[in-house]
Enzyme design. Structure first.
Site, PDB file in Angstrom:
ATOM      1  N   PRO A  33     -22.678 -39.548 109.496  1.00  0.00           N
ATOM      2  CG  PRO A  33     -20.412 -39.086 109.807  1.00  0.00           C
ATOM      3  CD  PRO A  33     -21.434 -40.170 109.967  1.00  0.00           C
ATOM      4  CG  MET A  34     -24.464 -38.385 104.976  1.00  0.00           C
ATOM      5  SD  MET A  34     -25.849 -39.054 104.048  1.00  0.00           S
ATOM      6  CE  MET A  34     -26.953 -39.556 105.365  1.00  0.00           C
ATOM      7  CB  VAL A  35     -21.464 -32.172 104.641  1.00  0.00           C
ATOM      8  CG1 VAL A  35     -21.643 -30.784 104.063  1.00  0.00           C
ATOM      9  CG2 VAL A  35     -20.309 -32.188 105.627  1.00  0.00           C
ATOM     10  CD  GLU A  60     -15.774 -32.348 108.682  1.00  0.00           C
ATOM     11  OE1 GLU A  60     -14.649 -32.754 108.971  1.00  0.00           O
ATOM     12  OE2 GLU A  60     -16.070 -31.927 107.546  1.00  0.00           O
ATOM     13  CB  CYS A  93     -13.483 -35.547 105.326  1.00  0.00           C
ATOM     14  SG  CYS A  93     -14.017 -34.496 103.971  1.00  0.00           S
ATOM     15  CE  LYS A 142     -18.273 -42.201 108.371  1.00  0.00           C
ATOM     16  NZ  LYS A 142     -17.770 -41.383 107.260  1.00  0.00           N
ATOM     17  NE  ARG A 173     -23.212 -44.284  99.010  1.00  0.00           N
ATOM     18  CZ  ARG A 173     -22.857 -45.349  98.265  1.00  0.00           C
ATOM     19  NH1 ARG A 173     -22.958 -45.297  96.977  1.00  0.00           N
ATOM     20  NH2 ARG A 173     -22.408 -46.438  98.841  1.00  0.00           N
TER      21      ARG A 173
HETATM   22  C1  LIG Z   1     -23.957 -36.291 101.153  1.00  0.00           C
HETATM   23  C2  LIG Z   1     -22.859 -36.936 101.969  1.00  0.00           C
HETATM   24  C3  LIG Z   1     -22.214 -36.188 102.939  1.00  0.00           C
HETATM   25  C4  LIG Z   1     -21.218 -36.782 103.741  1.00  0.00           C
HETATM   26  N1  LIG Z   1     -20.657 -36.055 104.765  1.00  0.00           N
HETATM   27  C5  LIG Z   1     -19.810 -36.687 105.639  1.00  0.00           C
HETATM   28  C6  LIG Z   1     -19.381 -36.033 106.827  1.00  0.00           C
HETATM   29  O1  LIG Z   1     -19.774 -34.893 107.130  1.00  0.00           O
HETATM   30  N2  LIG Z   1     -18.520 -36.700 107.654  1.00  0.00           N
HETATM   31  C7  LIG Z   1     -18.093 -37.984 107.378  1.00  0.00           C
HETATM   32  O2  LIG Z   1     -17.325 -38.552 108.163  1.00  0.00           O
HETATM   33  N3  LIG Z   1     -18.520 -38.621 106.268  1.00  0.00           N
HETATM   34  C8  LIG Z   1     -19.373 -38.026 105.421  1.00  0.00           C
HETATM   35  N4  LIG Z   1     -19.859 -38.709 104.333  1.00  0.00           N
HETATM   36  C9  LIG Z   1     -19.476 -40.130 104.149  1.00  0.00           C
HETATM   37  C10 LIG Z   1     -20.528 -41.042 104.771  1.00  0.00           C
HETATM   38  O3  LIG Z   1     -20.672 -40.802 106.159  1.00  0.00           O
HETATM   39  C11 LIG Z   1     -20.183 -42.526 104.545  1.00  0.00           C
HETATM   40  O4  LIG Z   1     -18.955 -42.811 105.147  1.00  0.00           O
HETATM   41  C12 LIG Z   1     -20.105 -42.918 103.058  1.00  0.00           C
HETATM   42  O5  LIG Z   1     -21.114 -42.311 102.288  1.00  0.00           O
HETATM   43  C13 LIG Z   1     -20.198 -44.448 102.905  1.00  0.00           C
HETATM   44  O6  LIG Z   1     -21.413 -44.937 103.422  1.00  0.00           O
HETATM   45  P1  LIG Z   1     -22.619 -45.424 102.433  1.00  0.00           P
HETATM   46  O7  LIG Z   1     -22.042 -46.463 101.525  1.00  0.00           O
HETATM   47  O8  LIG Z   1     -23.684 -45.930 103.356  1.00  0.00           O
HETATM   48  O9  LIG Z   1     -23.041 -44.213 101.631  1.00  0.00           O
HETATM   49  C14 LIG Z   1     -20.835 -38.132 103.517  1.00  0.00           C
HETATM   50  C15 LIG Z   1     -21.489 -38.864 102.506  1.00  0.00           C
HETATM   51  C16 LIG Z   1     -22.493 -38.284 101.750  1.00  0.00           C
HETATM   52  C17 LIG Z   1     -23.198 -39.120 100.702  1.00  0.00           C
END
Ligand SMILES: Cc1cc2nc3c(=O)[nH]c(=O)nc-3n(C[C@H](O)[C@H](O)[C@H](O)COP(=O)(O)O)c2cc1C
Length: 303
Positions: A15-17, A40, A114, A155, A240
């Site tokens: 999930p990524m806002v 989210e 979050c 999560k 990411r």
């Molecule tokens: C731009 C962005 C937006 C994110 N939005 C959410 C979200 O809406 N809900 C959530 O549980 N985590 C969110 N995260 C966290 C990611 O889902 C993830 O847990 C975190 O980036 C670690 O994973 P990675 O190392 O692959 O980046 C967000 C991360 C990024 C970079």
């Protein structure tokens, strides 16, 4: 995500806002993701909205009654792969929100990680790690009301003490959760801090009654294999790297120009707000610059 289907789920768009909207999710699926999480969405948005069947684009749009703006959209192509992530601090509100979306997705996820104030001040996100009774009630309420074919997942992030994470995951399992995604960082840690895979390994060795998805610092197919070797976890959630080049799901990275062009086409075809598409494309361009300069060293530092 029952036992049989969870076996098939391997690679998951996190999930990524702002980033995980419809065109990104469709592109992740095209590149081989098995499941895609929505950005989210706060439960109260679903409580005061209507669903617009946008025939021109063959999509459904959830429009706020208050602002008349679309805050979520989906289409048939992703129906069987879509997990909608809710920001919530209340079981009944979570269920009322889920009711508005369940015909169009495969499951509901609850954001329990979050760290941002807008989430925690309302008792949502990582605040739920401190209120296990509320977290449990949300999962139980969703599981009790949702038909079995819909998954209920959560999560989370790591607790400072390993045993607390293990206990929390067990609590979620006892409440009826179908899978738990673990972002291998603590609440105060940021992306520059190395994800703690050794804790993931220990959690995975203690938790056997619920599937776990590993999340944090996966940038390639090799990282997925490394996580499997080091932790035993073989369901991977990527954030990411997918934001920068979503072709990571196919293994070999596609040229970023192809990714950007396809993303732009999908954004156009799905009536995506221009500013949002522009933001996502800017992230991809940034990555392209990094690959030419210091991205490789950035990634190796974070490992
Ligand atoms: C731009 C962005 C937006 C994110 N939005 C959410 C979200 O809406 N809900 C959530 O549980 N985590 C969110 N995260 C966290 C990611 O889902 C993830 O847990 C975190 O980036 C670690 O994973 P990675 O190392 O692959 O980046 C967000 C991360 C990024 C970079």
């Amino acid at each position: 995500m029952d036992d049989s289907s969870s076996q098939k789920v391997k690679k998951v768009l996190a999930p990524m806002v702002r980033v995980g909207t419809l065109p990104m999710r469709l592109l992740a699926l095209e590149y081989g993701a098995d499941l895609v999480y929505s950005e989210e969405i706060i439960d109260r948005n679903f409580l005061d909205c209507y669903i617009h069947n946008n025939e021109k684009y063959s999509i459904k749009e959830w429009i706020s009654n208050k602002t008349q703006l679309c805050f979520f959209s989906t289409c048939n192509q992703e129906r069987d792969h879509l997990i909608v992530q809710l920001g919530t601090s209340n079981g009944n509100c979570a269920w009322k929100a889920a009711e508005k979306i369940i015909p169009f997705c495969r499951g509901i996820d609850v954001n329990m990680g979050c760290p941002l104030l807008y989430s925690t001040k309302g008792g949502m996100g990582s605040a739920l790690l401190k209120t296990p009774e509320i977290a449990s009630d949300i999962i139980k309420t969703l599981r009790r009301n949702l038909p079995n074919e819909y998954s209920v997942t959560a999560k989370i992030r790591l607790f400072p003490v390993l045993q607390d994470t293990i206990d929390f995951v067990h609590m979620l399992a006892n409440s009826g959760v179908d899978a738990v995604a673990i972002h291998a960082r603590q609440v105060h840690e940021r992306a520059k801090d190395k994800a703690n895979w050794s804790q993931l390994a220990q959690i995975a060795s203690h938790v056997v009654n619920v599937p776990l998805l590993g999340n944090g610092d996966i940038f390639s197919l090799q990282d997925m294999q490394r996580m499997k070797d080091q932790t035993g976890i073989s369901q991977w959630m990527i954030a990411r790297m997918a934001q920068w080049n979503v072709s990571v799901f196919q293994g070999t990275l596609d040229c970023i120009n192809n990714v950007i062009l396809r993303y732009a086409k999908l954004a156009e075809e799905t009536n995506t707000y221009y500013g949002l598409a522009k933001y996502c494309i800017q992230q991809m361009i940034k990555y392209q610059k990094w690959t030419r300069t210091e991205f490789a060293s950035k990634v190796s530092i974070s490992k």
